[in-house]
Design a protein around this motif. Structure first.
Motif, PDB file in Angstrom:
ATOM      1  N   HIS A  99       0.096   9.304  -5.970  1.00  0.00           N
ATOM      2  CA  HIS A  99       0.242  10.327  -5.452  1.00  0.00           C
ATOM      3  C   HIS A  99       1.940  11.386  -6.286  1.00  0.00           C
ATOM      4  CE1 HIS A  99      -0.469  10.113  -1.007  1.00  0.00           C
ATOM      5  NE2 HIS A  99      -1.503   9.546  -1.863  1.00  0.00           N
ATOM      6  N   LYS A 117       0.650  -1.209   0.392  1.00  0.00           N
ATOM      7  CA  LYS A 117       0.601   0.024  -0.095  1.00  0.00           C
ATOM      8  C   LYS A 117       0.971   1.690   0.404  1.00  0.00           C
ATOM      9  CE  LYS A 117      -3.782   2.209   2.882  1.00  0.00           C
ATOM     10  NZ  LYS A 117      -4.010   1.832   4.019  1.00  0.00           N
ATOM     11  N   TYR A 136       2.452   1.540  -3.477  1.00  0.00           N
ATOM     12  CA  TYR A 136       1.413   2.049  -4.384  1.00  0.00           C
ATOM     13  C   TYR A 136       0.888   3.239  -4.131  1.00  0.00           C
ATOM     14  CZ  TYR A 136      -2.979   1.675  -6.662  1.00  0.00           C
ATOM     15  OH  TYR A 136      -4.637   1.154  -7.733  1.00  0.00           O
ATOM     16  N   LEU A 137       0.442   3.740  -2.833  1.00  0.00           N
ATOM     17  CA  LEU A 137      -0.146   5.125  -3.194  1.00  0.00           C
ATOM     18  C   LEU A 137       1.060   6.485  -3.524  1.00  0.00           C
ATOM     19  CD1 LEU A 137      -2.379   4.637   0.245  1.00  0.00           C
ATOM     20  CD2 LEU A 137      -3.252   4.757  -2.149  1.00  0.00           C
TER      21      LEU A 137
END
Length: 253
Positions: free
Chosen positions: A15, A7, A10-11
């Motif tokens: 972003h 996560k 991925y984030l």
């Protein structure tokens, strides 16, 4: 499986897209819109239909695939190369994160960005031409498979590259020309017989043909063959990535 690590990667990658929205989303959409204006209006006015489909609508799947391939490779290759270039790759490699989790984070983010871009272009295309999607499930399947496959391919390029120039070599000199010559703007049935046979050695033909079939039910190649070729390329990328992780090829350079 460390889902928190996946996560986080991925984030972070997603972003980065929002921070560079003009380059990541607006530029490909504007470029594709220009293709619609030039090819759809200028050429389409003298070429009314291809395989029973209006020329403007006929090029929609090809333009989406053109953007999808280039952006998937670009997003994934830059995503993994930047940590190598800046030296932060060592933080990833020393963290309690497996290679699989690193791969899922980077490739998942790159594929997600490409899918979002493809859907935006699909919506944008409605501003220029009318079209219907005959097989929406198949369309979504090809969209996701192609995005994941070429994000994996981009990941491989990012690992292989040892300079900024090499990041652009494969997309600019190989993938983009193959896409233009793969039936993005025409049916390969319009070519002389010899060149039809030669074109079948272009793997991108099968991707575009299968994707176009999901829209209009017409294609240059049997849709089952197109699907099989897509899965074959996906498998080849998975095997290559597995070898990279097993040997540690250039991950620490």
């Amino acid at each position: 499986m460390n889902f928190h690590a996946i996560k986080a990667i991925y984030l972070f990658e997603l972003h980065r897209t929002w921070r560079t929205l003009l380059q990541s989303i607006a530029t490909p959409v504007i470029s594709t819109s220009l293709y619609f204006v030039v090819f759809g209006s200028a050429i389409g006015s003298s070429m009314t239909q291809v395989q029973g489909v209006s020329y403007g609508a006929f090029i929609v799947p090809g333009l989406i695939m053109l953007a999808l391939l280039s952006e998937s490779i670009s997003n994934a290759s830059f995503g993994i190369y930047m940590p190598k270039y800046s030296g932060t790759i060592y933080e990833l490699l020393s963290a309690p994160i497996s290679y699989l989790e690193i791969l899922v984070g980077f490739v998942g983010a790159a594929a997600t960005k490409s899918i979002i871009l493809g859907l935006i272009i699909l919506v944008t295309a409605r501003l220029f031409v009318d079209f219907e999607i005959a097989h929406p499930f198949v369309m979504a399947l090809f969209l996701v498979l192609t995005a994941v496959t070429f994000s994996l391919f981009g990941f491989i390029i990012g690992v292989w590259a040892d300079g900024w120039e090499k990041l652009q070599v494969v997309p600019a000199l190989i993938v983009t020309p193959l896409t233009f010559l793969g039936g993005s703007f025409y049916s390969i049935s319009m070519l002389p017989e010899l060149w039809q046979k030669v074109t079948l050695f272009n793997p991108v033909v099968y991707l575009i043909s299968g994707f176009r079939w999901s829209f209009y039910g017409v294609s240059d190649v049997n849709v089952a063959v197109s699907f099989g070729m897509t899965l074959g390329f996906l498998l080849a990328c998975i095997i290559t990535v597995g070898w990279i992780f097993k040997t540690g090829y250039r991950l620490r350079s």
